[in-house]
Design a protein around this motif. Sequence first.
Motif, short mmCIF file in Angstrom:
data_model
loop_
_atom_site.label_atom_id
_atom_site.label_comp_id
_atom_site.label_asym_id
_atom_site.label_seq_id
_atom_site.Cartn_x
_atom_site.Cartn_y
_atom_site.Cartn_z
N GLY A 253 -8.72 8.96 -9.39
CA GLY A 253 -9.31 8.20 -8.30
C GLY A 253 -10.36 7.21 -8.75
N VAL A 254 -11.01 7.49 -9.90
CA VAL A 254 -12.03 6.59 -10.42
C VAL A 254 -11.41 5.28 -10.87
CG1 VAL A 254 -13.82 6.33 -12.19
CG2 VAL A 254 -13.40 8.57 -11.13
N PHE A 255 -10.18 5.35 -11.36
CA PHE A 255 -9.51 4.15 -11.89
C PHE A 255 -8.48 3.60 -10.90
CE2 PHE A 255 -10.70 6.91 -15.44
CZ PHE A 255 -11.48 6.04 -16.19
N SER B 235 -4.06 -0.01 -9.42
CA SER B 235 -3.50 -0.94 -8.44
C SER B 235 -3.17 -2.28 -9.08
CB SER B 235 -4.47 -1.13 -7.28
OG SER B 235 -3.98 -2.08 -6.36
N ARG B 236 -4.06 -2.75 -9.96
CA ARG B 236 -3.81 -4.04 -10.62
C ARG B 236 -2.59 -3.97 -11.54
NH1 ARG B 236 -7.92 -7.17 -14.82
NH2 ARG B 236 -6.44 -8.78 -15.46
N ASP C 196 0.82 -1.21 0.00
CA ASP C 196 0.00 0.00 0.00
C ASP C 196 0.86 1.26 0.00
OD1 ASP C 196 -2.29 -1.53 0.04
OD2 ASP C 196 -2.49 -1.48 2.22
N ALA C 197 1.93 1.26 0.79
CA ALA C 197 2.82 2.41 0.85
C ALA C 197 3.56 2.58 -0.48
CB ALA C 197 3.81 2.25 1.99
N TRP C 198 4.05 1.48 -1.03
CA TRP C 198 4.78 1.52 -2.30
C TRP C 198 3.87 2.03 -3.41
CZ3 TRP C 198 4.27 -1.58 -6.84
CH2 TRP C 198 5.38 -1.57 -7.70
N GLN C 199 2.65 1.53 -3.47
CA GLN C 199 1.68 1.96 -4.48
C GLN C 199 1.29 3.42 -4.28
OE1 GLN C 199 -2.20 -0.21 -6.06
NE2 GLN C 199 -2.57 0.77 -4.10
N ALA C 200 1.12 3.84 -3.02
CA ALA C 200 0.77 5.23 -2.74
C ALA C 200 1.87 6.17 -3.20
CB ALA C 200 0.51 5.41 -1.24
N GLY C 201 3.13 5.78 -3.03
CA GLY C 201 4.23 6.62 -3.48
C GLY C 201 4.25 6.80 -4.98
N ILE C 202 3.97 5.73 -5.72
CA ILE C 202 3.93 5.83 -7.18
C ILE C 202 2.74 6.67 -7.63
CG2 ILE C 202 3.75 4.51 -9.31
CD1 ILE C 202 5.06 2.17 -7.77
N TYR C 203 1.60 6.44 -7.01
CA TYR C 203 0.40 7.23 -7.31
C TYR C 203 0.66 8.71 -7.03
CZ TYR C 203 -4.57 8.49 -7.37
OH TYR C 203 -5.78 9.06 -7.66
#
Length: 540
Positions: free
Chosen positions: A518-520, A525-526, A385-392
């Motif tokens: 945010g809609v996607f 994430s996938r 979650d943290a790794w994905q949040a950083g990329i986002y």
Amino acid sequence: MMDSPLWVTSMIMLPLIGAILIFIFGRYSERVLVPLVIIAMSISLWKLFLQVWTNGVQSYPIANWSIPLGVELYVDGLSIAMLIMTFIISVFVSLYAFKYFSWFQEQTNWSVPIPDKNTKALGQTKNNKENQIVIIEATESLPSNYVETVTVTTKRDPQAFPKGQANFLFWPLWLLLWSGLNALFLSSNLFSFYVTLEILTLASVPMIVLNNTVLALNAAMRYLFIAVFASMVYLLAIAFLYGVVGSLDIQSLALELRSGATIWMAIFLIFIALTIKSGILPFWLTSTIANAPIPVAILLVALVIKAAFYILLRVWFEVFPNEILGLVSQLVGLIAAVIIIWASWQALQQRQLIRLLAYATVAQAAYVLLIFPLANGITDSWSFDAWQAGIYLSISHAFILAALFMVAGHILYIVNSDFIHAMQGVGRISPLTLITFSIAGLCLIVLPSILVNPIWQSGQWWWLIVIIIGTLLTASYIFKVLMILFTKLDDPVKHEGNLGLSMILIPLLLSILTVGMGVFEGEISRVLAMESPFGEINRN
């Protein structure tokens, strides 16, 4: 499963071929070739995305030389996400640049506040047969008690670029930069990262001097020297790694590396080199951004600094042994916290909009470094979650900062001034400009909140203090500008010419796109989960 390499190689070759053709055919050819490159790139990117979405991670050995003797092009979820980000920014910047250079090429009129007698200013007068050239270069920190405001007109120097030449030179250099970015995001070898970083530097430096001022030349030379120094540090680090393992392929390094003095030195050198490349240390990026043309500044803040972050992300989580990075990750977080607060405070103190946004860029880049202590525990449930949040966060910052710099370009055209106090009432003249700045600014304020959940889950509550302080400072400098833009004046701001609806709609659409991400979120994430270092956790 490996599909045809046509689409992955075209991601690199199409912009490179476009750059070469523009050089061959000369001025005005960019009006045809750039749209053709964009259309072809959209097809290639879509085909490549479908390959990865359907069949998973793709790897393509170059010239059929297998690892460790050869190198390969590698496409996973993170690569696709960065390629899509680059393509979207590229389309918007290209549309913006066509209009920008047609308006700003011939002559620039700046309303410059005259400082009082206690402030030093450098003035230079040059006479020729046609006109008088007056140049005023004021210090960064100007007093609030200005005496008056004058308009300074800077005419073209006869020894400068020929008429329209800066417009022409931008396009091949920009396409070369685009090709280098795609090559970097498709690389899986530390030496390939080094080569592509040098391509980015060699393309960026000439674009910075397109403003054709002494300050732009100084900024470009500073950029070049610092970037070359960082490259040498990075090259020394990968030499250490090659001496230990005998390979620079990411997967081979991940299997062979073990803790040791050499590895610690490589970690230190790579971190230093890439944080310098990203503009976080030693804060050199602000001067470069402030003196570059607006389209070039957008490319630097939205794409070039993201390249260094991408490499750091790859190396940190996919190469270095996780068991030795615990304390180091906390140190990285501490450095990020100091930079966030310091750069945000500096942004609040600025009296010029471009410099304010430049310091905001440094602060927002530092937010991404907070994922290193949060995602350090590979086996912990919150790490992905943290790794994905950083990329986002990184991708969203690219869109938002690009939109903000585009709005800054609009305002410069309206009031002929970079000083915030001279922008009073602009929002009433151009409501869409005010709306765009408001949307992008509010996104900039709330985006760091996506790190709150990983912070809470990991129990590292002290980073919440940094998020809160940074958010308050961000809100302060955003609302500082909004209040000036919305102020009602008895004598409305006057400007000449038609601003052009397209120049207003481009950053507005980019800001709306950021909100729409945010809609996607599920699809994003996938995509990021494909072959991520936290893939097993994500599937549980």
